[in-house]
Scaffold this active site. Structure first.
Site, PDB file in Angstrom:
ATOM      1  N   ARG A  24     -34.445 -11.633   3.110  1.00 32.34           N
ATOM      2  CA  ARG A  24     -34.926 -10.712   2.107  1.00 32.34           C
ATOM      3  C   ARG A  24     -33.938 -10.787   0.795  1.00 32.34           C
ATOM      4  O   ARG A  24     -34.064 -11.180  -0.276  1.00 32.34           O
ATOM      5  CB  ARG A  24     -35.150  -9.494   2.405  1.00 32.34           C
ATOM      6  CG  ARG A  24     -36.365  -9.159   2.879  1.00 32.34           C
ATOM      7  CD  ARG A  24     -36.119  -7.923   3.837  1.00 32.34           C
ATOM      8  NE  ARG A  24     -37.288  -7.734   4.441  1.00 32.34           N
ATOM      9  CZ  ARG A  24     -38.584  -7.262   4.041  1.00 32.34           C
ATOM     10  NH1 ARG A  24     -38.545  -7.009   2.736  1.00 32.34           N
ATOM     11  NH2 ARG A  24     -39.567  -7.255   4.794  1.00 32.34           N
ATOM     12  N   THR A  25     -32.638 -10.520   1.060  1.00 30.98           N
ATOM     13  CA  THR A  25     -31.662 -10.675   0.248  1.00 30.98           C
ATOM     14  C   THR A  25     -31.567 -11.896  -0.386  1.00 30.98           C
ATOM     15  O   THR A  25     -31.390 -11.844  -1.475  1.00 30.98           O
ATOM     16  CB  THR A  25     -30.167  -9.979   0.878  1.00 30.98           C
ATOM     17  OG1 THR A  25     -30.621  -8.688   1.483  1.00 30.98           O
ATOM     18  CG2 THR A  25     -29.249  -9.804  -0.250  1.00 30.98           C
ATOM     19  N   LYS A  67     -17.033 -24.465  12.202  1.00 28.38           N
ATOM     20  CA  LYS A  67     -16.103 -25.318  12.481  1.00 28.38           C
ATOM     21  C   LYS A  67     -14.465 -24.615  12.474  1.00 28.38           C
ATOM     22  O   LYS A  67     -13.652 -25.101  12.563  1.00 28.38           O
ATOM     23  CB  LYS A  67     -15.921 -26.433  11.730  1.00 28.38           C
ATOM     24  CG  LYS A  67     -17.191 -27.340  11.809  1.00 28.38           C
ATOM     25  CD  LYS A  67     -17.170 -28.565  11.131  1.00 28.38           C
ATOM     26  CE  LYS A  67     -18.502 -29.380  10.975  1.00 28.38           C
ATOM     27  NZ  LYS A  67     -19.001 -29.335   9.514  1.00 28.38           N
ATOM     28  N   ARG A  73     -23.036 -13.280   2.096  1.00 27.68           N
ATOM     29  CA  ARG A  73     -23.249 -11.937   3.041  1.00 27.68           C
ATOM     30  C   ARG A  73     -22.375 -12.476   4.406  1.00 27.68           C
ATOM     31  O   ARG A  73     -22.364 -13.794   4.498  1.00 27.68           O
ATOM     32  CB  ARG A  73     -24.796 -11.877   3.338  1.00 27.68           C
ATOM     33  CG  ARG A  73     -24.823 -11.016   4.293  1.00 27.68           C
ATOM     34  CD  ARG A  73     -26.475 -10.842   4.542  1.00 27.68           C
ATOM     35  NE  ARG A  73     -26.726  -9.599   5.363  1.00 27.68           N
ATOM     36  CZ  ARG A  73     -27.069  -8.492   4.839  1.00 27.68           C
ATOM     37  NH1 ARG A  73     -27.557  -8.475   3.154  1.00 27.68           N
ATOM     38  NH2 ARG A  73     -27.697  -7.710   5.329  1.00 27.68           N
ATOM     39  N   HIS A 121     -23.025  -2.809   0.174  1.00 29.48           N
ATOM     40  CA  HIS A 121     -24.072  -3.711  -0.157  1.00 29.48           C
ATOM     41  C   HIS A 121     -24.430  -3.146  -1.712  1.00 29.48           C
ATOM     42  O   HIS A 121     -25.529  -2.766  -1.940  1.00 29.48           O
ATOM     43  CB  HIS A 121     -25.264  -3.580   0.787  1.00 29.48           C
ATOM     44  CG  HIS A 121     -26.294  -4.430   0.649  1.00 29.48           C
ATOM     45  ND1 HIS A 121     -26.216  -5.659  -0.148  1.00 29.48           N
ATOM     46  CD2 HIS A 121     -27.469  -4.458   1.444  1.00 29.48           C
ATOM     47  CE1 HIS A 121     -27.453  -6.233  -0.251  1.00 29.48           C
ATOM     48  NE2 HIS A 121     -28.203  -5.630   0.787  1.00 29.48           N
TER      49      HIS A 121
END
Ligand SMILES: [Zn+2]
Lengths: 304, 138
Positions: free
Chosen positions: A51-52, A80, A101, A129
């Site tokens: 969604r974000t 990695k 995020r 957020h």
């Protein structure tokens, strides 16, 4: 060059300005459709949040820009073992702005220290957020026409709900806000927030376990999910869960201009029969999320 | 008990009794080659008992570290056998790599090369918070 890591780093004037730009975008979308032409947004999602990510990508496309990035850590260089700082430094060679995020708290701050382009924190674990909070503020402003002088109820999991904590912090900077905290005793707002913010002069708040009792006084009702895993035993969960599910019956005594918000995704905490009630704002809230992200991208890219 | 007075060096005085070893390691005095005297449980009119550290070297003591541990400590700089400067300690605005963030969800737990930086967020309660995750220093 500036980044957005924490909502409290924005002044009230800056928030007002972002909201004003978002409202202008809503009123005059054509004016903005080429503002970010030839600019690129990188979405670096070290944990999935569809969604974000889609909201950021839609925002950039609607400004005429381009998008690149990854949507989970195992398809990225992090798998990695590359550091967040190195990833940010590398990607800032390709993109003009980065939305990040990350499951670890503080990762976007680390990225902003290394990057040569603005970083937007798109959620760092249970920590910050800020674009969700901006979304909530724009929604309240659009629904009520103001951000001060109102009674705001928060219902559900107030202990672990990061969106609740940030919105309380953000709203406490406006005058005449009264908070009503509605939750089971197991999930009340953490003490540090009550002591640190709600104990300030002039702040009014009440705590209750009963949603229906306080419903008539609310101007805003912010719903969150009560999760099974937050309870020590199944019995408590089963006993309490229905008290915090919003139904048309519980809304009987609510104000006619109440605004019901929810950060989504919803599971069952708002019954679907509430969706058709004009006071249900949560899908308009999703749309507002895209508009405020457009305003934020413009501000951080310093596009006039 | 007799301990030689130092000619050129540093005397860290008014340490809370029992705290001297913590300071010894924080200032990395174990890595010095010069004489270092740790004097424990010295009788003090003001404090009851206290610890003192004498360092026989004109090293630069990290005052921020000491200020963080206890800003009531006094630091005396000795030159040619006489006291030439008394340093006042204050709570540092920021401390780097003095304490570690203990929040398991903090980015510093997965990225070992990051410095552990804490900021003073409330001088009244001497509260320091991690700059990354904002967890309180413990
Ligand atoms: Zn931390």
């Amino acid at each position: 060059m500036r980044s957005l890591i924490d909502i409290l780093s924005l002044s009230l004037d800056e928030i007002d300005e972002l909201i004003a730009v978002a409202e202008d975008i809503i009123a005059n979308p054509v004016k903005y459709r080429d503002k970010c032409r030839y600019k690129k947004l990188a979405t670096l999602f070290f944990e999935p949040s569809t969604r974000t990510r889609l909201s950021f990508e839609a925002a950039m496309y609607e400004l005429g820009g381009q998008v690149l990035g990854f949507s989970e850590a195992n398809s990225s260089s992090a798998a990695k073992g590359e550091s967040v700082a190195d990833t940010a430094r590398t990607v800032s060679c390709y993109a003009d702005i980065i939305a990040m995020r990350h499951p670890k708290e503080g990762a976007p701050l680390v990225a902003s220290m290394a990057s040569s382009v603005p970083i937007i924190n798109a959620g760092d674990g249970g920590h910050n957020h800020p674009t969700q909070t901006l979304t909530d503020l724009l929604t309240i402003k659009r629904e009520k026409g103001r951000l001060d002088n109102m009674t705001v109820g928060f219902c559900g999991d107030l202990k672990f709900g990061r969106t609740v904590h940030s919105l309380i912090e953000a709203l406490s900077r406006y005058t005449g806000i009264e908070f009503v905290l509605i939750s089971p005793e197991e999930l009340t707002l953490p003490g540090y927030l009550k002591k640190g913010i709600l104990s300030h002069d002039g702040m009014k708040y009440t705590e209750t376990t009963n949603l229906e009792e306080v419903m008539p006084k609310l101007d805003i009702l912010y719903m969150t999910r009560v999760q099974r895993e937050r309870f020590f035993n199944e019995e408590d969960y089963l006993r309490l869960k229905d008290s915090y599910i919003l139904t048309p019956e519980k809304l009987q005594n609510a104000k006619p201009d109440l605004a019901i918000l929810h950060p989504l995704p919803r599971v069952n905490e708002i019954h679907t029969s509430v969706d058709s009630d004009p006071r249900a704002c949560y899908f308009r809230q999703v749309l507002n999320g895209k508009f405020i992200r457009m305003a934020l991208i413009l501000k951080l890219l310093e596009v006039e | 008990m007799h301990i030689d007075s130092i000619k050129n060096g540093v005397v860290i005085d008014h340490i809370k009794a029992g705290k001297s070893m913590e300071i010894y390691y924080h200032l990395e005095l174990d890595k010095l080659d010069c004489t270092v005297a740790i004097i424990k449980n010295v009788h003090s009119k003001k404090m009851g008992s206290k610890d003192i550290i004498k360092i026989d070297s004109d090293m630069q003591v990290d005052l921020d570290v000491l200020g963080y541990i206890d800003s009531d400590i006094t630091v005396n700089i000795i030159k040619d056998g006489v006291l030439c400067e008394k340093k006042k300690l204050t709570l540092p605005e920021q401390i780097k790599d003095v304490i570690k963030c203990k929040n398991p969800r903090c980015i510093t737990t997965t990225e070992q090369d990051l410095p552990h930086v804490f900021k003073l967020t409330d001088p009244a309660t001497k509260t320091y918070r991690c700059i990354y995750c904002e967890a309180k220093a413990k």
